[in-house]
Design a protein around this motif. Structure first.
Motif, short mmCIF file in Angstrom:
data_model
loop_
_atom_site.label_atom_id
_atom_site.label_comp_id
_atom_site.label_asym_id
_atom_site.label_seq_id
_atom_site.Cartn_x
_atom_site.Cartn_y
_atom_site.Cartn_z
N GLY A 8 -7.17 7.81 -3.60
CA GLY A 8 -6.03 7.01 -4.05
C GLY A 8 -5.92 5.69 -3.34
O GLY A 8 -6.89 5.17 -2.78
N PHE A 9 -4.71 5.13 -3.33
CA PHE A 9 -4.48 3.82 -2.71
C PHE A 9 -4.47 3.92 -1.18
O PHE A 9 -4.03 4.93 -0.62
N PRO A 10 -4.94 2.87 -0.51
CA PRO A 10 -4.87 2.84 0.96
C PRO A 10 -3.48 2.39 1.41
O PRO A 10 -3.06 1.27 1.13
N SER A 11 -2.79 3.22 2.14
CA SER A 11 -1.43 2.89 2.55
C SER A 11 -1.40 1.78 3.61
O SER A 11 -0.38 1.13 3.80
N GLY A 17 0.81 -1.21 0.00
CA GLY A 17 0.00 0.00 0.00
C GLY A 17 0.85 1.26 0.00
O GLY A 17 0.59 2.20 -0.76
N VAL A 18 1.86 1.29 0.83
CA VAL A 18 2.77 2.44 0.90
C VAL A 18 3.49 2.63 -0.42
O VAL A 18 3.61 3.75 -0.94
N ALA A 19 3.97 1.53 -1.00
CA ALA A 19 4.70 1.60 -2.27
C ALA A 19 3.81 2.11 -3.40
O ALA A 19 4.23 2.93 -4.22
N ARG A 20 2.56 1.66 -3.43
CA ARG A 20 1.65 2.12 -4.48
C ARG A 20 1.32 3.60 -4.31
O ARG A 20 1.21 4.34 -5.29
N VAL A 21 1.17 4.05 -3.08
CA VAL A 21 0.91 5.47 -2.83
C VAL A 21 2.07 6.32 -3.35
O VAL A 21 1.87 7.32 -4.06
N LYS A 22 3.28 5.92 -3.04
CA LYS A 22 4.45 6.69 -3.45
C LYS A 22 4.58 6.73 -4.97
O LYS A 22 4.91 7.78 -5.54
N ALA A 23 4.34 5.61 -5.63
CA ALA A 23 4.44 5.57 -7.09
C ALA A 23 3.36 6.43 -7.74
O ALA A 23 3.64 7.20 -8.67
N SER A 24 2.14 6.32 -7.26
CA SER A 24 1.03 7.03 -7.90
C SER A 24 1.15 8.54 -7.74
O SER A 24 0.68 9.29 -8.60
N LYS A 25 1.80 9.00 -6.68
CA LYS A 25 1.95 10.44 -6.48
C LYS A 25 2.90 11.07 -7.51
O LYS A 25 2.91 12.30 -7.67
N LEU A 26 3.65 10.27 -8.21
CA LEU A 26 4.58 10.76 -9.22
C LEU A 26 3.92 10.86 -10.60
O LEU A 26 4.53 11.39 -11.54
#
Length: 284
Positions: free
Chosen positions: A173-176, A71-80
């Motif tokens: 967005g994604f749930p961290s 979840g954390v990884a998807r959040v970081k990627a999507s913010k870019l």
């Protein structure tokens, strides 16, 4: 939406060297060319970085300092991401070459406010290709206002999905805090407020292997799915959806021979009749 919107392809990867080149090549082979890849390496220790960095500037490589939950990884990627549309590809899956083109066309030609377009998916078994199958073959995939059906079961393969980035961000967005079912959380939130379109053609392969067939993987996924549906309570449709989710959880326990655990779920949630109906429908 503009005629040729940019699609940001989000790829999260942790030690995915085995199938990574095949996945990336399937993006570069797309007939639709206005795309960019945001590649998030979750601190891999294999040759993931070397493979990803062997491609051109259309792939933007980022590496985490340390491995995090998905979840954390998807959040970081999507913010870019910067594109008007987002598409997602797991590093062991593969797209068919017209996937992006067909889905972008559906977004651009729609007279409705679309939040999501998804497609039919083929399951590819890593150890036994004779088991390969097209999911929901012979059935029309749900289309339009799909929220009530989606609450019962996540029938959308992550790598088949494309979403409107602005609506994705507005939905949270994604749930961290999730380790597995990050996609289901997003799909439900979009389907609650926007129509969704289904590409009835097979557009991607989803690889099935030991890790996503494991009992612990599937029970975690179902537990997070139940959490994703529960966020909409006391909505009556969410309550109905939860009953279906608990039936599937009970069936997972039965499949593993955990009869007492399954019986407790069935008793506690009062889903015996629904379970019998569910089994009957699949046997007839």
């Amino acid at each position: 939406m503009m005629d040729m919107p940019e699609v940001t392809v989000i790829m999260n990867c942790l030690n995915g060297e085995r199938y990574l080149r095949e996945a990336l090549d399937s993006v570069y082979a797309q007939t639709y060319k206005n795309w960019k890849i945001i590649f998030w390496d979750n601190a891999s220790t294999d040759s993931t970085a070397d493979i990803a960095n062997s491609y051109d500037s259309r792939l933007e490589y980022h590496c985490a300092d340390s491995t995090t939950d998905l979840g954390v990884a998807r959040v970081k990627a999507s913010k870019l991401a910067k594109g008007e549309l987002l598409a997602f590809l797991d590093c062991d899956d593969k797209w068919y070459e017209s996937k992006l083109e067909m889905q972008v066309e559906m977004f651009c030609e729609s007279t409705e406010e679309l939040g999501l377009v998804y497609g039919r998916t083929q399951g590819k078994y890593e150890l036994d290709s004779s088991k390969d199958r097209v999911f929901y073959k012979g059935q029309n995939l749900p289309d339009g206002w799909i929220f009530s059906e989606l609450l019962k079961n996540n029938f959308i393969a992550f790598s088949s999905a494309m979403v409107d980035r602005e609506k994705f961000v507005e939905s949270g967005g994604f749930p961290s805090h999730f380790k597995n079912s990050t996609d289901y959380w997003v799909f439900l939130r979009l389907a609650k407020h926007y129509q969704c379109r289904a590409l009835q053609e097979v557009c991607c392969d989803y690889r099935i292997h030991d890790s996503n067939l494991s009992t612990s993987h599937n029970i975690l996924a179902m537990s997070e799915s139940i959490s994703a549906v529960s966020q909409f309570l006391p909505d009556r449709e969410a309550f109905a959806g939860l009953r279906h989710q608990y039936v599937q959880l009970a069936l997972m326990h039965l499949k593993e021979g955990k009869i007492l655990s399954a019986a407790e779920i069935i008793r506690r949630e009062g889903v015996l009749l629904l379970l019998i109906k569910w089994i009957y429908q699949r046997l007839t």
